[in-house]
Design a protein around this motif. Sequence first.
Motif, PDB file in Angstrom:
ATOM      1  N   ASP A 485      -5.225  -0.932   7.218  1.00 29.22           N
ATOM      2  CA  ASP A 485      -4.457  -1.175   5.997  1.00 29.22           C
ATOM      3  C   ASP A 485      -5.200  -2.188   5.143  1.00 29.22           C
ATOM      4  OD1 ASP A 485      -1.964   0.388   6.639  1.00 29.22           O
ATOM      5  OD2 ASP A 485      -1.923  -1.026   8.311  1.00 29.22           O
ATOM      6  N   VAL A 486      -5.151  -1.977   3.822  1.00 21.75           N
ATOM      7  CA  VAL A 486      -5.816  -2.868   2.880  1.00 21.75           C
ATOM      8  C   VAL A 486      -4.781  -3.380   1.882  1.00 21.75           C
ATOM      9  CG1 VAL A 486      -7.671  -3.122   1.195  1.00 21.75           C
ATOM     10  CG2 VAL A 486      -7.939  -1.527   3.098  1.00 21.75           C
ATOM     11  N   GLU A 487      -4.783  -4.685   1.666  1.00 22.78           N
ATOM     12  CA  GLU A 487      -3.862  -5.318   0.733  1.00 22.78           C
ATOM     13  C   GLU A 487      -4.651  -6.172  -0.253  1.00 22.78           C
ATOM     14  OE1 GLU A 487      -0.130  -8.531   0.823  1.00 22.78           O
ATOM     15  OE2 GLU A 487      -1.345  -8.158   2.610  1.00 22.78           O
ATOM     16  N   ILE A 488      -4.395  -5.996  -1.541  1.00 25.03           N
ATOM     17  CA  ILE A 488      -5.013  -6.837  -2.559  1.00 25.03           C
ATOM     18  C   ILE A 488      -4.163  -8.099  -2.676  1.00 25.03           C
ATOM     19  CG2 ILE A 488      -5.830  -6.997  -4.924  1.00 25.03           C
ATOM     20  CD1 ILE A 488      -7.237  -4.892  -3.156  1.00 25.03           C
ATOM     21  N   VAL A 489      -4.707  -9.220  -2.193  1.00 24.59           N
ATOM     22  CA  VAL A 489      -3.920 -10.451  -2.116  1.00 24.59           C
ATOM     23  C   VAL A 489      -4.151 -11.369  -3.312  1.00 24.59           C
ATOM     24  CG1 VAL A 489      -3.683 -10.428   0.381  1.00 24.59           C
ATOM     25  CG2 VAL A 489      -5.715 -11.457  -0.646  1.00 24.59           C
ATOM     26  N   GLU A 490      -5.243 -11.164  -4.047  1.00 20.40           N
ATOM     27  CA  GLU A 490      -5.494 -11.912  -5.284  1.00 20.40           C
ATOM     28  C   GLU A 490      -6.222 -11.004  -6.257  1.00 20.40           C
ATOM     29  OE1 GLU A 490      -6.970 -15.891  -5.281  1.00 20.40           O
ATOM     30  OE2 GLU A 490      -6.389 -16.246  -3.191  1.00 20.40           O
ATOM     31  N   GLY A 491      -5.947 -11.164  -7.548  1.00 11.62           N
ATOM     32  CA  GLY A 491      -6.602 -10.344  -8.554  1.00 11.62           C
ATOM     33  C   GLY A 491      -6.137  -8.905  -8.522  1.00 11.62           C
ATOM     34  N   SER A 492      -6.978  -7.990  -9.012  1.00  8.91           N
ATOM     35  CA  SER A 492      -6.619  -6.570  -9.056  1.00  8.91           C
ATOM     36  C   SER A 492      -7.875  -5.714  -9.017  1.00  8.91           C
ATOM     37  CB  SER A 492      -5.830  -6.251 -10.333  1.00  8.91           C
ATOM     38  OG  SER A 492      -6.653  -6.404 -11.480  1.00  8.91           O
ATOM     39  N   LEU A 493      -7.728  -4.494  -8.492  1.00  5.82           N
ATOM     40  CA  LEU A 493      -8.852  -3.567  -8.459  1.00  5.82           C
ATOM     41  C   LEU A 493      -9.318  -3.216  -9.864  1.00  5.82           C
ATOM     42  CD1 LEU A 493      -7.684  -1.086  -5.659  1.00  5.82           C
ATOM     43  CD2 LEU A 493      -9.380  -2.898  -5.448  1.00  5.82           C
ATOM     44  N   ARG A 494      -8.370  -3.082 -10.792  1.00  3.79           N
ATOM     45  CA  ARG A 494      -8.728  -2.691 -12.155  1.00  3.79           C
ATOM     46  C   ARG A 494      -9.619  -3.742 -12.809  1.00  3.79           C
ATOM     47  NH1 ARG A 494      -4.088  -0.660 -16.156  1.00  3.79           N
ATOM     48  NH2 ARG A 494      -4.204   1.013 -14.605  1.00  3.79           N
ATOM     49  N   SER A 495      -9.362  -5.011 -12.549  1.00  3.42           N
ATOM     50  CA  SER A 495     -10.159  -6.068 -13.168  1.00  3.42           C
ATOM     51  C   SER A 495     -11.511  -6.253 -12.485  1.00  3.42           C
ATOM     52  CB  SER A 495      -9.392  -7.391 -13.124  1.00  3.42           C
ATOM     53  OG  SER A 495      -9.266  -7.859 -11.777  1.00  3.42           O
ATOM     54  N   GLU A 496     -11.672  -5.650 -11.293  1.00  8.46           N
ATOM     55  CA  GLU A 496     -12.878  -5.814 -10.490  1.00  8.46           C
ATOM     56  C   GLU A 496     -13.101  -7.288 -10.142  1.00  8.46           C
ATOM     57  OE1 GLU A 496     -16.090  -3.921 -12.524  1.00  8.46           O
ATOM     58  OE2 GLU A 496     -15.131  -1.946 -12.493  1.00  8.46           O
ATOM     59  N   TRP A 497     -12.007  -8.009 -10.006  1.00  6.18           N
ATOM     60  CA  TRP A 497     -12.026  -9.431  -9.663  1.00  6.18           C
ATOM     61  C   TRP A 497     -10.843  -9.629  -8.730  1.00  6.18           C
ATOM     62  CZ3 TRP A 497      -8.947 -13.880 -10.780  1.00  6.18           C
ATOM     63  CH2 TRP A 497      -9.603 -15.102 -10.641  1.00  6.18           C
ATOM     64  N   PHE A 498     -11.121  -9.598  -7.410  1.00 11.06           N
ATOM     65  CA  PHE A 498     -10.005  -9.552  -6.463  1.00 11.06           C
ATOM     66  C   PHE A 498     -10.469  -9.957  -5.065  1.00 11.06           C
ATOM     67  CE2 PHE A 498     -12.044  -5.411  -6.447  1.00 11.06           C
ATOM     68  CZ  PHE A 498     -12.183  -5.130  -5.099  1.00 11.06           C
ATOM     69  N   ILE A 499      -9.472 -10.155  -4.202  1.00  9.06           N
ATOM     70  CA  ILE A 499      -9.690 -10.324  -2.762  1.00  9.06           C
ATOM     71  C   ILE A 499      -8.838  -9.297  -2.039  1.00  9.06           C
ATOM     72  CG2 ILE A 499      -9.333 -11.809  -0.757  1.00  9.06           C
ATOM     73  CD1 ILE A 499     -10.095 -14.170  -2.410  1.00  9.06           C
TER      74      ILE A 499
END
Length: 550
Positions: A485-499
């Motif tokens: 499972d993958v969770e975006i915990v900071e930022g966003s995939l769309r912004s290409e700035w994330f964790i």
Amino acid sequence: MPAPPKVQPTVHLPAATTAPALPGHGHDVVAADAFAPARPVLVPEAEPVRISVDNNRCHIYGICQQEAPEVFRISESGSLHYTPAVPAALAAKARQAVRCCPMQAIAVRGGQTPGGASADGRIGRPLRSGSGSRRSRRRIVVAGAGLAGLSAATRLRERGFDGELVLVGEERHRPYSRPPLSKQFLAGVLSPADLAFRADETLDAHWMLDTRMSDLDLRESAIELRGGERLPFDGLVIATGVDAKRLPEAPLFTERIRTIRTLADAVAVRQAMSAARAHHVVIIGGGFVGCELACTAREHGMDVTLVVHSTPLLRRVLGKEVGSVVGQIQRRAGVELKLGREIIDWQDHGDVLRIGLDDGSLITCDFVVLGLGSQPRTEWLRNSGLDVSDGVLCAPTCHARDVWGRTAPHIVAAGDVAAWPNPRFDEKPRRVEHLIHAVEMGQHAADSLLRGSARADRFTPVPRFWSEQHGTRIQAAGMPALGEDVEIVEGSLRSEWFIARYTRPTPYGSQVVGAVAFDMPLQLLAYRDQIGRARPQPRINAFAGRRRRR
């Protein structure tokens, strides 16, 4: 590529911190929460050191802050700050940061020499436990003169081993940093001298370079070299690394198809691309090496086609969602992606190559670079009796195992060639091919060799790696490939700035197995210490939903 932010020295150091020790080793898998956050075991130094950073080399990957946060700090604006004068209490951490810097942008002066001796002749404290005491080790041979071998050899001297230390390597060069080969070196930004490791340049050892090993005699404890010469040993560190994979159907006798694994490979590719006046380059393989090669070629104005048998890019390492972001970055930079495709035909016309794909398309190009991954360098061990089914199989302590499952107390392995079970995750042996891992495993293997297999600690690191894709810095901790499972915990995939945080279910709860950061090196530090830990499963009420009887 935009210029890296300016590196600025600062003058204040916080107090040193001591990491808690890991639990003792055993045979059963334990709950991940039993492991403390991973920190490499360092040999304390008794003298202060001075460090400096070459701003022209530094790419602000943040590895130095991970290794020595008391010395290095990345500001919110993305600049690297550091303390030039490092006290003795932090000298070992600062030197470790120098070893792990992929660009070798940090220099260290003063303190203990890489051979383990200080200016007044003192040497590090040896590990004198069990049959592995250094007094019984008259000659230790390190098979493989790469980073893992260098790291092991340096640790042996730091621990007080004063016997003969021999490093045997097939290349003509002393150990060097390999990650820049596919980018800064291929682009002509760095020279071979710029790649040399700077923390352990004066190691007290005998170097046997440009020397091929052909066999290992376990019974007589000797390595057979090219020409029949034998090199006996009392202790052995196997660190022969890996080779680049080739496509068996690709033409063999052409200068237009190359791999990049060594400095000689990179030099040959650079010369061949120039001689061919390459305008269109095809890169086969969608791993980090292939993607970074695509970046380098595009930065030099070449047309690039990336042919990958899977989809999306880096799916095996980063997963579908995060891998798709890498594909977006590559396409935006002008790289043509041929995903989910296989090569079925090669045509070498002398002046050009033509490659036929399984969808019927035909690609005409000037040059092809293979970035298909690697295979362990174990051909010289096939008759040794060691288990080399996928690299050198090791116990959790890094001691090598034979085909009958027995541990060799006087042989350890380290780096890309070693497969071992990391109890932080599970009991399955795996190989890890990253620069920082080579440093840490080389050090642990040396400690295990000196202690002996009965008293050595388990090696339970948190692997870390990084990449740069058209200016986007990608950094990871742990083993994201194990995540379900993958969770975006900071930022966003769309912004290409994330964790992104990767987890998987275990009997102890949801275990965090990895974290990946896109352009967030500072924020990633908060997630590194979560790797391997499990969050308890919620308790289920057995009576929930039932009607209470009166």
